[in-house]
Design a protein around this motif. Structure first.
Motif, PDB file in Angstrom:
ATOM      1  N   CYS A  33      -9.689   8.297   1.027  1.00 25.85           N
ATOM      2  CA  CYS A  33      -9.005   9.611   0.749  1.00 25.85           C
ATOM      3  C   CYS A  33      -7.858   9.559  -0.230  1.00 25.85           C
ATOM      4  CB  CYS A  33      -8.571  10.499   1.842  1.00 25.85           C
ATOM      5  SG  CYS A  33     -10.217  10.885   2.842  1.00 25.85           S
ATOM      6  N   ILE A  34      -6.922   8.513   0.081  1.00 24.54           N
ATOM      7  CA  ILE A  34      -5.884   8.377  -0.459  1.00 24.54           C
ATOM      8  C   ILE A  34      -5.860   7.471  -1.748  1.00 24.54           C
ATOM      9  CG2 ILE A  34      -4.357   9.188   1.529  1.00 24.54           C
ATOM     10  CD1 ILE A  34      -3.910   6.171   2.158  1.00 24.54           C
ATOM     11  N   GLY A  35      -6.874   6.798  -1.989  1.00 26.22           N
ATOM     12  CA  GLY A  35      -7.116   6.272  -3.142  1.00 26.22           C
ATOM     13  C   GLY A  35      -6.941   4.640  -3.218  1.00 26.22           C
ATOM     14  N   LEU A  36      -6.532   4.273  -1.868  1.00 30.88           N
ATOM     15  CA  LEU A  36      -6.519   2.708  -1.667  1.00 30.88           C
ATOM     16  C   LEU A  36      -7.725   1.900  -1.853  1.00 30.88           C
ATOM     17  CD1 LEU A  36      -3.447   2.351   0.959  1.00 30.88           C
ATOM     18  CD2 LEU A  36      -3.530   1.816  -1.504  1.00 30.88           C
ATOM     19  N   PHE A  37      -8.814   2.453  -1.239  1.00 35.45           N
ATOM     20  CA  PHE A  37      -9.998   1.972  -1.495  1.00 35.45           C
ATOM     21  C   PHE A  37     -10.901   2.561  -2.607  1.00 35.45           C
ATOM     22  CE2 PHE A  37     -10.289   0.237   3.078  1.00 35.45           C
ATOM     23  CZ  PHE A  37      -9.622  -0.725   2.798  1.00 35.45           C
ATOM     24  N   ASN A  38     -11.395   2.040  -3.569  1.00 38.00           N
ATOM     25  CA  ASN A  38     -12.399   2.672  -4.358  1.00 38.00           C
ATOM     26  C   ASN A  38     -13.677   3.018  -3.572  1.00 38.00           C
ATOM     27  OD1 ASN A  38     -10.766   2.723  -6.605  1.00 38.00           O
ATOM     28  ND2 ASN A  38     -11.299   0.861  -7.092  1.00 38.00           N
ATOM     29  N   VAL A  39     -14.440   4.274  -3.721  1.00 39.60           N
ATOM     30  CA  VAL A  39     -15.694   4.593  -3.051  1.00 39.60           C
ATOM     31  C   VAL A  39     -16.601   3.971  -3.846  1.00 39.60           C
ATOM     32  CG1 VAL A  39     -14.565   6.578  -1.615  1.00 39.60           C
ATOM     33  CG2 VAL A  39     -15.558   6.827  -3.990  1.00 39.60           C
ATOM     34  N   ASP A  40     -17.711   3.550  -3.232  1.00 38.22           N
ATOM     35  CA  ASP A  40     -18.932   3.075  -3.856  1.00 38.22           C
ATOM     36  C   ASP A  40     -19.765   4.203  -4.345  1.00 38.22           C
ATOM     37  OD1 ASP A  40     -18.433   0.710  -2.934  1.00 38.22           O
ATOM     38  OD2 ASP A  40     -19.989   0.918  -1.235  1.00 38.22           O
ATOM     39  N   GLU A  41     -19.790   5.443  -3.676  1.00 37.77           N
ATOM     40  CA  GLU A  41     -20.253   6.738  -4.333  1.00 37.77           C
ATOM     41  C   GLU A  41     -19.524   8.005  -3.646  1.00 37.77           C
ATOM     42  OE1 GLU A  41     -24.546   7.664  -3.750  1.00 37.77           O
ATOM     43  OE2 GLU A  41     -24.721   5.520  -3.874  1.00 37.77           O
ATOM     44  N   ASP A  52       0.832  -1.177   0.145  1.00 34.48           N
ATOM     45  CA  ASP A  52       0.263  -0.019   0.041  1.00 34.48           C
ATOM     46  C   ASP A  52       1.046   1.185  -0.091  1.00 34.48           C
ATOM     47  OD1 ASP A  52      -2.267  -1.548  -0.052  1.00 34.48           O
ATOM     48  OD2 ASP A  52      -2.697  -1.296   2.140  1.00 34.48           O
ATOM     49  N   ALA A  53       1.852   1.067   0.740  1.00 35.88           N
ATOM     50  CA  ALA A  53       2.879   2.272   0.911  1.00 35.88           C
ATOM     51  C   ALA A  53       3.316   2.624  -0.663  1.00 35.88           C
ATOM     52  CB  ALA A  53       3.893   2.152   2.026  1.00 35.88           C
ATOM     53  N   LEU A  54       3.885   1.675  -1.403  1.00 35.06           N
ATOM     54  CA  LEU A  54       4.409   1.782  -2.845  1.00 35.06           C
ATOM     55  C   LEU A  54       3.112   2.555  -3.558  1.00 35.06           C
ATOM     56  CD1 LEU A  54       6.208  -1.606  -3.296  1.00 35.06           C
ATOM     57  CD2 LEU A  54       7.311   0.625  -3.289  1.00 35.06           C
ATOM     58  N   LYS A  55       2.245   2.016  -3.415  1.00 37.82           N
ATOM     59  CA  LYS A  55       0.763   2.223  -4.199  1.00 37.82           C
ATOM     60  C   LYS A  55       0.661   3.733  -3.986  1.00 37.82           C
ATOM     61  CE  LYS A  55      -3.637   1.231  -6.006  1.00 37.82           C
ATOM     62  NZ  LYS A  55      -4.791   0.721  -5.437  1.00 37.82           N
ATOM     63  N   VAL A  56       0.570   4.334  -2.807  1.00 36.44           N
ATOM     64  CA  VAL A  56       0.164   5.530  -2.415  1.00 36.44           C
ATOM     65  C   VAL A  56       1.204   6.624  -2.867  1.00 36.44           C
ATOM     66  CG1 VAL A  56      -1.505   5.261  -0.924  1.00 36.44           C
ATOM     67  CG2 VAL A  56       1.011   5.483  -0.132  1.00 36.44           C
ATOM     68  N   MET A  57       2.616   6.001  -3.091  1.00 33.22           N
ATOM     69  CA  MET A  57       3.516   6.896  -3.370  1.00 33.22           C
ATOM     70  C   MET A  57       3.471   7.108  -5.065  1.00 33.22           C
ATOM     71  SD  MET A  57       7.064   5.453  -1.756  1.00 33.22           S
ATOM     72  CE  MET A  57       7.250   5.308  -0.101  1.00 33.22           C
ATOM     73  N   GLY A  58       2.654   6.343  -5.758  1.00 33.63           N
ATOM     74  CA  GLY A  58       2.443   6.481  -7.166  1.00 33.63           C
ATOM     75  C   GLY A  58       3.355   5.448  -7.737  1.00 33.63           C
ATOM     76  N   ILE A  59       3.794   4.491  -7.133  1.00 33.54           N
ATOM     77  CA  ILE A  59       4.477   3.562  -7.928  1.00 33.54           C
ATOM     78  C   ILE A  59       3.575   2.299  -7.966  1.00 33.54           C
ATOM     79  CG2 ILE A  59       6.342   1.591  -7.391  1.00 33.54           C
ATOM     80  CD1 ILE A  59       7.698   3.887  -5.409  1.00 33.54           C
ATOM     81  N   ASN A  60       3.835   1.520  -9.178  1.00 36.10           N
ATOM     82  CA  ASN A  60       2.983   0.366  -9.863  1.00 36.10           C
ATOM     83  C   ASN A  60       3.641  -0.603  -8.673  1.00 36.10           C
ATOM     84  OD1 ASN A  60       2.146  -2.157 -10.865  1.00 36.10           O
ATOM     85  ND2 ASN A  60       2.353  -1.246 -12.913  1.00 36.10           N
ATOM     86  N   PRO A  61       3.036  -1.266  -7.774  1.00 36.65           N
ATOM     87  CA  PRO A  61       3.863  -2.235  -6.848  1.00 36.65           C
ATOM     88  C   PRO A  61       4.057  -3.549  -7.598  1.00 36.65           C
ATOM     89  CG  PRO A  61       1.874  -1.318  -5.877  1.00 36.65           C
ATOM     90  CD  PRO A  61       1.658  -1.252  -7.185  1.00 36.65           C
ATOM     91  N   ALA A  62       2.914  -4.114  -8.401  1.00 38.62           N
ATOM     92  CA  ALA A  62       3.295  -5.277  -9.181  1.00 38.62           C
ATOM     93  C   ALA A  62       4.451  -5.154 -10.003  1.00 38.62           C
ATOM     94  CB  ALA A  62       1.926  -5.800 -10.035  1.00 38.62           C
ATOM     95  N   ASN A  63       4.375  -4.300 -10.756  1.00 38.26           N
ATOM     96  CA  ASN A  63       5.708  -3.926 -11.783  1.00 38.26           C
ATOM     97  C   ASN A  63       6.932  -3.734 -10.977  1.00 38.26           C
ATOM     98  OD1 ASN A  63       7.471  -1.555 -12.910  1.00 38.26           O
ATOM     99  ND2 ASN A  63       6.770  -2.815 -14.558  1.00 38.26           N
ATOM    100  N   TYR A  64       7.019  -3.121  -9.756  1.00 36.06           N
ATOM    101  CA  TYR A  64       8.112  -3.057  -8.997  1.00 36.06           C
ATOM    102  C   TYR A  64       8.397  -4.166  -8.397  1.00 36.06           C
ATOM    103  CZ  TYR A  64      11.214  -1.138  -5.231  1.00 36.06           C
ATOM    104  OH  TYR A  64      12.145  -0.832  -4.399  1.00 36.06           O
ATOM    105  N   LEU A  65       7.802  -4.961  -7.838  1.00 35.12           N
ATOM    106  CA  LEU A  65       8.224  -6.139  -6.867  1.00 35.12           C
ATOM    107  C   LEU A  65       8.136  -7.444  -8.039  1.00 35.12           C
ATOM    108  CD1 LEU A  65       5.797  -5.651  -4.164  1.00 35.12           C
ATOM    109  CD2 LEU A  65       8.208  -5.437  -4.072  1.00 35.12           C
ATOM    110  N   ILE A  66       7.196  -7.616  -8.735  1.00 35.62           N
ATOM    111  CA  ILE A  66       7.233  -8.919  -9.514  1.00 35.62           C
ATOM    112  C   ILE A  66       8.129  -8.887 -10.666  1.00 35.62           C
ATOM    113  CG2 ILE A  66       5.727 -10.817 -10.218  1.00 35.62           C
ATOM    114  CD1 ILE A  66       3.435  -9.341  -8.658  1.00 35.62           C
ATOM    115  N   LEU A  67       8.083  -8.039 -11.484  1.00 32.75           N
ATOM    116  CA  LEU A  67       8.894  -8.046 -12.646  1.00 32.75           C
ATOM    117  C   LEU A  67      10.390  -8.255 -12.613  1.00 32.75           C
ATOM    118  CD1 LEU A  67       8.407  -7.691 -15.709  1.00 32.75           C
ATOM    119  CD2 LEU A  67       8.936  -5.218 -15.602  1.00 32.75           C
ATOM    120  N   PRO A  68      10.920  -7.746 -11.599  1.00 27.67           N
ATOM    121  CA  PRO A  68      12.562  -8.182 -11.449  1.00 27.67           C
ATOM    122  C   PRO A  68      12.562  -9.663 -11.120  1.00 27.67           C
ATOM    123  CG  PRO A  68      12.091  -6.386 -10.371  1.00 27.67           C
ATOM    124  CD  PRO A  68      10.508  -6.728 -10.858  1.00 27.67           C
TER     125      PRO A  68
END
Ligand SMILES: Nc1ncnc2c1ncn2[C@@H]1O[C@H](COP(=O)(O)OP(=O)(O)OP(=O)(O)O)[C@@H](O)[C@H]1O
Ligand SMILES: [Mg+2]
Lengths: 246, 248
Positions: B47-55, A118-134
């Motif tokens: 808020c940070i986009g880790l969950f997609n909101v329903d509405e 989740d931390a990778l994702k919120v930084m704007g990184i694609n975690p699957a690409n970053y972790l699995i591809l290598p």
């Protein structure tokens, strides 16, 4: 239904994985770490098992071919064919599925449950690409090297076994090793290895990436990764053999 | 400024957030409080986009996050710093590498400049001589501080902290609160903090929303919260002996 769902999720994850890395330099660094971690660190176990299996196969072949009507160099020849066609590519890949697969699944799974993904994702990184591809890339490059190494060590093991036991003269054995060389056999083995490497890294990556829960679930994911990749390896072994050898 | 508009979120039929709307103000520490399981973490993750909101929608200074193109989403994400409940440090990297990670990924700074930036933020969170340590070797408070350092390394406009001081002793908890509040003022960030710690509420609650059973129950600030007559909020605020004494 559950299986279809899993396959669908797997395909979606692979689509995310196979994207251009955000930063080439970071990707290469990660790749290098994975070479070490997944490849170099597996040399020991591959060497050990190959040496002994090669020796055992040579002895079993000698036991089977103990007729005066059959030329003795056939022992070397059949040992070679078994090592190259099946033992090294398939059995070693199964062993790597256990070692590398569980390590990939538990590493990525732990990152999932401790919110590192989740931390990778919120930084704007694609975690699957970053972790699995290598990891996939490292396995697909390094496993063929390991498998060729396994072939060499296995045949050496066979030679040592016949030399020590004297069931057949080492000279006859070596003549057998050199008999009827078919480069295509090696190509067939390497193609299998590359496919198996992809299966191991991507399937284990999938099970690690999709962990939900805590440490118990990471353990479970790691088991699932090993079991599923082993089953897939055997199924694809059959398919590829049918496609490439018949 | 972050505007949250009419958010609904459910998991497998279980409604977790119902029609939550609020505004998180710039340069302020905006607190989300509520009992365990009330939906604070879910709200923050929406808020940070880790969950997609329903509405509903979340708007970052005029940019509606869910409607942004992938590229814009990415650049908005670079403006967010997030402190996860458990720190979420990368455990194969040292403290220094953790803090440098976003700089490596997103900037073209030369190494010396990155190093300098890392040392600056580590100093800012009062962590010196820990650069080469690994996450497994840190105490809880140190972990939180490294995570804060990593979150602010890119100079974010928006800082999200999920229970920044849970599991810490009162003194360290207060230090972390002060740190976040100072950083917020210093960098004029929009800071959102989840907490159920009344000390934090009274210390840094510049704006406060109280979430109860997934609904927005009350809005106010740290002065107003002691004088509220909302029964559920009263129950939450004056749950401990300490706060009851303050009231008397
Ligand atoms: N990923 C998820 N899948 C299903 N349900 C979830 C998920 N995350 C949270 N929930 C549910 O949403 C509700 C709110 O959880 P949330 O984590 O937001 O609580 P919280 O207010 O952060 O509590 P705490 O103070 O203990 O952290 C809980 O009932 C929880 O079971
Ligand atoms: Mg929470």
């Amino acid at each position: 239904m559950g299986l279809l769902h899993t396959i669908g999720d797997y395909v979606v994850l692979m689509a995310q994985t196979f994207k251009r890395p955000d930063k080439g330099k970071v990707f290469r660094k990660q790749l290098f770490i994975d070479f070490q971690h997944l490849g170099v660190d597996s040399i020991g176990i591959v060497a050990f098992i190959s040496l002994f299996v090669g020796a055992i196969i040579a002895m079993q072949m000698a036991y089977n071919i103990s007729s005066p009507l059959v030329p003795l160099y056939l022992i070397g020849y059949t040992t070679k064919q078994m090592m190259i066609l099946e033992i090294s590519p398939t059995i070693m890949s199964l062993i790597l599925a256990g070692k590398v697969g569980s390590s990939i699944a538990s590493e990525i799974g732990t990152m999932r449950v401790t919110e590192q993904i989740d931390a990778l994702k919120v930084m704007g990184i694609n975690p699957a690409n970053y972790l699995i591809l290598p990891k996939i890339t490292a396995s697909m490059i390094y496993n063929p090297i390991l498998i060729v190494f396994s072939m060499v060590i296995g045949l050496f093991g066979g030679w040592v076994a016949v030399s020590i036991t004297g069931i057949v003269s080492p000279v006859d054995f070596v003549i057998g090793l050199q008999a009827w060389p078919v480069p295509y056999d090696i190509a067939y083995a390497l193609i299998k290895t590359v496919v198996f490497a992809f299966i191991i890294a991507s399937v284990s990556g999938y099970f690690g990436y999709t962990v939900k829960g805590g440490s118990v679930d990471v353990g479970r994911a790691s088991t699932k990764a090993v079991v599923s990749s082993s089953i897939l390896i055997i199924i694809f072994d059959l398919i590829l053999t049918q496609m490439l050898l018949t | 400024m972050i505007e949250v508009k009419n958010i609904f979120k459910s998991f497998d039929g279980q409604q977790v957030l119902t029609d939550v709307s609020t505004v998180f103000e710039e340069g302020k520490t905006n607190l989300i409080i509520g009992q365990s399981g009330s939906g604070k973490t879910v709200l923050m993750k929406c808020c940070i986009g880790l969950f997609n909101v329903d509405e509903g929608e979340v708007i970052f200074d005029g940019r509606c996050f869910s409607e942004l193109k992938e590229k814009k989403k990415k650049s908005t994400r670079k403006e967010m710093g997030v402190l996860f409940q458990g720190g979420a440090l990368f455990d194969s990297y040292s403290v220094e590498e953790n803090v440098m990670f976003p700089l490596n990924m997103f900037t073209k700074m030369p190494f010396e400049e990155k190093q300098e930036r890392v040392n600056d933020v580590l100093k800012r969170v009062n962590l010196i001589n820990a650069n080469k340590k690994f996450p497994a070797e840190l105490s809880g408070g140190m972990t939180k501080r490294v995570a804060i350092a990593r979150a602010i390394a890119m100079n974010p406009k928006y800082l999200f902290c999920d229970e920044p001081n849970s599991g810490l002793d009162p003194k360290t908890a207060e230090l972390i609160d002060e740190l976040i509040s100072d950083l917020t003022a210093e960098y004029n960030m929009t800071t959102v903090i989840n907490t159920h710690d009344m000390n934090s509420v009274l210390q840094i609650g510049q704006t406060i929303i109280f979430v109860n059973k997934g609904k927005l129950w009350w809005k106010g600030n740290k002065k107003e919260i002691l004088e509220t007559d909302n029964p559920e909020l009263n129950e939450f605020v004056f749950a401990t002996e300490l706060t009851r004494r303050i009231k008397r």
